[in-house]
Design a protein around this motif. Structure first.
Motif, PDB file in Angstrom:
ATOM      1  N   GLU A  87      15.610  14.833   7.854  1.00 24.91           N
ATOM      2  CA  GLU A  87      14.057  14.498   7.666  1.00 24.91           C
ATOM      3  C   GLU A  87      13.349  15.108   6.291  1.00 24.91           C
ATOM      4  O   GLU A  87      12.863  14.776   5.543  1.00 24.91           O
ATOM      5  CB  GLU A  87      13.422  14.825   8.908  1.00 24.91           C
ATOM      6  N   THR A  88      13.559  16.319   6.366  1.00 22.03           N
ATOM      7  CA  THR A  88      12.833  17.165   5.266  1.00 22.03           C
ATOM      8  C   THR A  88      13.543  18.238   4.698  1.00 22.03           C
ATOM      9  O   THR A  88      12.653  19.419   4.201  1.00 22.03           O
ATOM     10  CB  THR A  88      11.468  17.487   5.699  1.00 22.03           C
ATOM     11  N   ARG A  89      14.908  18.444   4.857  1.00 22.02           N
ATOM     12  CA  ARG A  89      15.409  19.623   4.575  1.00 22.02           C
ATOM     13  C   ARG A  89      14.775  20.937   5.133  1.00 22.02           C
ATOM     14  O   ARG A  89      14.460  21.801   4.522  1.00 22.02           O
ATOM     15  CB  ARG A  89      15.580  19.756   2.986  1.00 22.02           C
ATOM     16  N   HIS A  90      14.632  20.938   6.361  1.00 24.75           N
ATOM     17  CA  HIS A  90      14.104  21.743   7.267  1.00 24.75           C
ATOM     18  C   HIS A  90      12.668  22.395   6.918  1.00 24.75           C
ATOM     19  O   HIS A  90      12.450  23.494   6.705  1.00 24.75           O
ATOM     20  CB  HIS A  90      14.972  23.024   7.300  1.00 24.75           C
ATOM     21  N   GLY A  91      12.013  21.389   6.449  1.00 26.08           N
ATOM     22  CA  GLY A  91      10.383  21.804   6.219  1.00 26.08           C
ATOM     23  C   GLY A  91      10.414  22.081   4.711  1.00 26.08           C
ATOM     24  O   GLY A  91       9.551  22.927   4.379  1.00 26.08           O
ATOM     25  N   THR A  92      11.199  21.745   3.791  1.00 25.83           N
ATOM     26  CA  THR A  92      11.135  21.910   2.460  1.00 25.83           C
ATOM     27  C   THR A  92      11.112  20.988   1.783  1.00 25.83           C
ATOM     28  O   THR A  92      10.563  21.149   0.352  1.00 25.83           O
ATOM     29  CB  THR A  92      12.366  23.025   1.954  1.00 25.83           C
ATOM     30  N   TYR A  93      11.450  19.724   2.051  1.00 23.71           N
ATOM     31  CA  TYR A  93      11.380  18.831   0.921  1.00 23.71           C
ATOM     32  C   TYR A  93      10.167  17.735   1.365  1.00 23.71           C
ATOM     33  O   TYR A  93       9.810  17.555   2.393  1.00 23.71           O
ATOM     34  CB  TYR A  93      12.711  17.702   1.083  1.00 23.71           C
ATOM     35  N   THR A  94       9.284  17.680   0.094  1.00 20.71           N
ATOM     36  CA  THR A  94       7.776  16.869   0.422  1.00 20.71           C
ATOM     37  C   THR A  94       8.109  15.463   0.135  1.00 20.71           C
ATOM     38  O   THR A  94       6.948  14.533   0.217  1.00 20.71           O
ATOM     39  CB  THR A  94       6.852  17.460  -0.416  1.00 20.71           C
ATOM     40  N   GLY A  95       9.260  15.212  -0.844  1.00 15.88           N
ATOM     41  CA  GLY A  95       9.111  13.615  -1.434  1.00 15.88           C
ATOM     42  C   GLY A  95       8.717  13.572  -2.701  1.00 15.88           C
ATOM     43  O   GLY A  95       8.702  12.755  -3.367  1.00 15.88           O
ATOM     44  N   LYS A  96       8.144  14.859  -3.211  1.00 17.88           N
ATOM     45  CA  LYS A  96       7.496  14.786  -4.521  1.00 17.88           C
ATOM     46  C   LYS A  96       8.880  15.453  -5.625  1.00 17.88           C
ATOM     47  O   LYS A  96       9.467  16.380  -4.975  1.00 17.88           O
ATOM     48  CB  LYS A  96       6.543  15.691  -4.533  1.00 17.88           C
ATOM     49  N   VAL A  97       8.533  15.113  -6.962  1.00 12.78           N
ATOM     50  CA  VAL A  97       9.537  15.614  -7.644  1.00 12.78           C
ATOM     51  C   VAL A  97       9.329  17.041  -8.000  1.00 12.78           C
ATOM     52  O   VAL A  97      10.360  17.817  -8.096  1.00 12.78           O
ATOM     53  CB  VAL A  97       9.333  14.801  -8.835  1.00 12.78           C
ATOM     54  N   PHE A  98       8.009  17.393  -8.106  1.00  8.30           N
ATOM     55  CA  PHE A  98       7.863  19.081  -8.313  1.00  8.30           C
ATOM     56  C   PHE A  98       6.890  19.390  -7.253  1.00  8.30           C
ATOM     57  O   PHE A  98       6.191  18.525  -6.715  1.00  8.30           O
ATOM     58  CB  PHE A  98       7.054  19.039  -9.733  1.00  8.30           C
ATOM     59  N   GLY A  99       7.261  20.493  -6.602  1.00 12.76           N
ATOM     60  CA  GLY A  99       6.522  21.254  -5.774  1.00 12.76           C
ATOM     61  C   GLY A  99       7.167  20.849  -4.225  1.00 12.76           C
ATOM     62  O   GLY A  99       6.812  19.825  -3.687  1.00 12.76           O
ATOM     63  N   GLY A 100       7.854  21.656  -3.600  1.00 15.11           N
ATOM     64  CA  GLY A 100       8.395  21.731  -2.428  1.00 15.11           C
ATOM     65  C   GLY A 100       7.500  22.179  -1.278  1.00 15.11           C
ATOM     66  O   GLY A 100       6.524  22.728  -1.710  1.00 15.11           O
ATOM     67  N   ALA A 101       8.087  22.515  -0.223  1.00 18.00           N
ATOM     68  CA  ALA A 101       7.170  23.116   0.631  1.00 18.00           C
ATOM     69  C   ALA A 101       8.055  24.275   1.308  1.00 18.00           C
ATOM     70  O   ALA A 101       9.127  24.449   1.110  1.00 18.00           O
ATOM     71  CB  ALA A 101       6.918  22.353   1.971  1.00 18.00           C
ATOM     72  N   SER A 102       7.494  25.368   2.196  1.00 17.54           N
ATOM     73  CA  SER A 102       8.209  26.343   2.757  1.00 17.54           C
ATOM     74  C   SER A 102       7.531  26.754   4.299  1.00 17.54           C
ATOM     75  O   SER A 102       6.346  26.191   4.484  1.00 17.54           O
ATOM     76  CB  SER A 102       7.992  27.467   1.956  1.00 17.54           C
ATOM     77  N   ILE A 103       8.110  27.270   4.888  1.00 13.35           N
ATOM     78  CA  ILE A 103       7.512  27.774   6.296  1.00 13.35           C
ATOM     79  C   ILE A 103       7.244  29.094   6.183  1.00 13.35           C
ATOM     80  O   ILE A 103       7.674  30.021   5.774  1.00 13.35           O
ATOM     81  CB  ILE A 103       8.682  27.573   7.421  1.00 13.35           C
TER      82      ILE A 103
ATOM     83  N   VAL B  70       4.391  27.637  10.144  1.00 16.01           N
ATOM     84  CA  VAL B  70       3.591  26.427   9.724  1.00 16.01           C
ATOM     85  C   VAL B  70       4.165  26.081   8.323  1.00 16.01           C
ATOM     86  O   VAL B  70       4.376  27.107   7.568  1.00 16.01           O
ATOM     87  CB  VAL B  70       2.305  26.804   9.712  1.00 16.01           C
ATOM     88  N   VAL B  71       4.383  24.735   8.179  1.00 10.83           N
ATOM     89  CA  VAL B  71       4.978  24.168   6.988  1.00 10.83           C
ATOM     90  C   VAL B  71       3.870  24.246   5.787  1.00 10.83           C
ATOM     91  O   VAL B  71       2.915  23.338   6.233  1.00 10.83           O
ATOM     92  CB  VAL B  71       5.971  22.963   6.929  1.00 10.83           C
ATOM     93  N   SER B  72       3.907  24.598   4.605  1.00 13.60           N
ATOM     94  CA  SER B  72       2.884  24.502   3.798  1.00 13.60           C
ATOM     95  C   SER B  72       3.588  24.117   2.412  1.00 13.60           C
ATOM     96  O   SER B  72       4.561  24.896   1.863  1.00 13.60           O
ATOM     97  CB  SER B  72       2.077  25.839   3.770  1.00 13.60           C
ATOM     98  N   PRO B  73       2.905  23.183   1.494  1.00 15.68           N
ATOM     99  CA  PRO B  73       1.783  22.288   2.272  1.00 15.68           C
ATOM    100  C   PRO B  73       2.413  21.403   3.215  1.00 15.68           C
ATOM    101  O   PRO B  73       3.651  21.003   3.544  1.00 15.68           O
ATOM    102  CB  PRO B  73       1.480  21.565   0.858  1.00 15.68           C
ATOM    103  N   PRO B  74       1.198  20.637   3.940  1.00 11.92           N
ATOM    104  CA  PRO B  74       1.976  19.931   4.854  1.00 11.92           C
ATOM    105  C   PRO B  74       3.034  18.744   4.442  1.00 11.92           C
ATOM    106  O   PRO B  74       2.493  18.208   3.213  1.00 11.92           O
ATOM    107  CB  PRO B  74       0.673  19.327   5.594  1.00 11.92           C
ATOM    108  N   ILE B  75       3.795  18.268   5.212  1.00 14.58           N
ATOM    109  CA  ILE B  75       4.526  17.202   4.709  1.00 14.58           C
ATOM    110  C   ILE B  75       4.151  15.916   5.264  1.00 14.58           C
ATOM    111  O   ILE B  75       4.086  15.787   6.642  1.00 14.58           O
ATOM    112  CB  ILE B  75       6.079  17.506   5.183  1.00 14.58           C
ATOM    113  N   ILE B  76       3.556  15.054   4.578  1.00 13.34           N
ATOM    114  CA  ILE B  76       3.248  13.906   4.934  1.00 13.34           C
ATOM    115  C   ILE B  76       3.989  12.657   4.477  1.00 13.34           C
ATOM    116  O   ILE B  76       4.039  12.659   3.223  1.00 13.34           O
ATOM    117  CB  ILE B  76       1.510  13.648   4.470  1.00 13.34           C
ATOM    118  N   GLY B  77       4.364  11.862   5.231  1.00 14.83           N
ATOM    119  CA  GLY B  77       5.087  10.641   4.709  1.00 14.83           C
ATOM    120  C   GLY B  77       4.215   9.379   4.304  1.00 14.83           C
ATOM    121  O   GLY B  77       3.014   9.772   4.077  1.00 14.83           O
ATOM    122  N   VAL B  78       4.949   8.500   3.861  1.00 12.14           N
ATOM    123  CA  VAL B  78       4.382   7.570   3.127  1.00 12.14           C
ATOM    124  C   VAL B  78       3.562   6.541   4.229  1.00 12.14           C
ATOM    125  O   VAL B  78       3.778   6.589   5.402  1.00 12.14           O
ATOM    126  CB  VAL B  78       5.114   6.448   2.592  1.00 12.14           C
TER     127      VAL B  78
END
Length: 262
Positions: free
Chosen positions: A121-137, A142-150
């Motif tokens: 789903e999200t590589r354990h809360g690290t993949y946001t779907g954006k080319v630049f800028g992932g997320a972290s826990i 809490v995952v930041s920035p929040p991961i929001i789908g299409v």
């Protein structure tokens, strides 16, 4: 003179680089002769359904107050490094396994199945779907920035799900979107969301809560995930796709071997 200087400098760098490469190759060859490889060799992943269970989780009191996943740090953190899983995520998956075993003992859910879903789903809360800028826990899980789908607006390849939460979870007042590290749509979170970190709030963006929400969904309808039929039905309840099932299976099976997902 400037041009000549650049040529001379370039020639010298090339020579030094060539020497360094020769040394590196010789060192690599010697390491092979000594029986060790500088590159980790991953084991082949079995295709069993259900996948084998991951490392056994030590017992803790899941009814204790506060964030019980913290009690699993001594077990989870070394394993997380071996498997390239963020440590808070592995603690959350293991905590959810223990809560599921306590709440639904006939479900037989293992943490590595949750980890397989989290990876896809999200590589354990690290993949946001954006080319630049992932997320972290963060330290609170809490995952930041929040991961929001299409937006699930019926576009090709996507379901059509009009807004069910007034945009409270996904920020979209028109269409539902999958949210958080385990990618729940708001309607599903309303049914399966649970508090696992002891703050009395079920938050799909908090990894402990999200993992327990996934466990609740998978174990619904008295499923027994120790059987091929039960495990496959549970994964398809998450995503009705055979390709999705195979990817979750392979990731879970790889984690059962104590190695990163392939």
């Amino acid at each position: 003179m400037a041009t000549g200087g650049r040529r001379a400098l370039g020639c010298g760098c090339s020579t030094v680089l060539a020497i360094i490469m020769v040394i590196a190759v010789v060192g690599w060859a010697l390491s092979l002769l000594e029986g060790s490889s500088p590159i980790r060799q991953l084991q082949p992943v079995p295709d069993n359904v259900p996948p084998a269970a991951g490392a056994e989780v030590p017992a803790i009191d899941v009814h204790d107050s506060g964030r019980t996943s913290d009690k699993l740090g001594y077990w989870a953190d070394p394993l997380a490094a071996e498997m390239s899983i963020p440590a808070p995520a592995l603690r959350a998956y293991a905590n959810a396994e223990l809560i599921a075993a306590d709440s639904w003992p006939n479900c037989h859910l293992h943490w590595n199945t949750l980890a397989g879903i989290g990876f896809v789903e999200t590589r354990h809360g690290t993949y946001t779907g954006k080319v630049f800028g992932g997320a972290s826990i963060d330290d609170n899980g809490v995952v930041s920035p929040p991961i929001i789908g299409v937006p699930l607006d019926g576009s090709p390849g996507f379901a059509e799900i009009p807004d069910t939460d007034n945009g409270e979870l996904d920020g979209d007042p028109d269409w539902d979107r999958a949210v958080g590290p385990m990618q729940f749509i708001p309607e599903s979170w309303e049914r399966f969301g649970r508090d696992a970190n002891g703050d009395e709030v079920a938050d799909p963006h908090q990894i402990d809560d999200a993992a327990l929400g996934s466990a609740t969904l998978l174990c619904a309808n008295d499923r027994d995930l120790s059987t091929p039929e039960g495990w496959a039905e549970a994964i398809r309840s998450y995503n009705m796709s055979n390709d999705y099932l195979v990817r979750v299976r392979d990731a879970a099976a790889s984690y059962a071997l104590g190695q990163p997902a392939l």
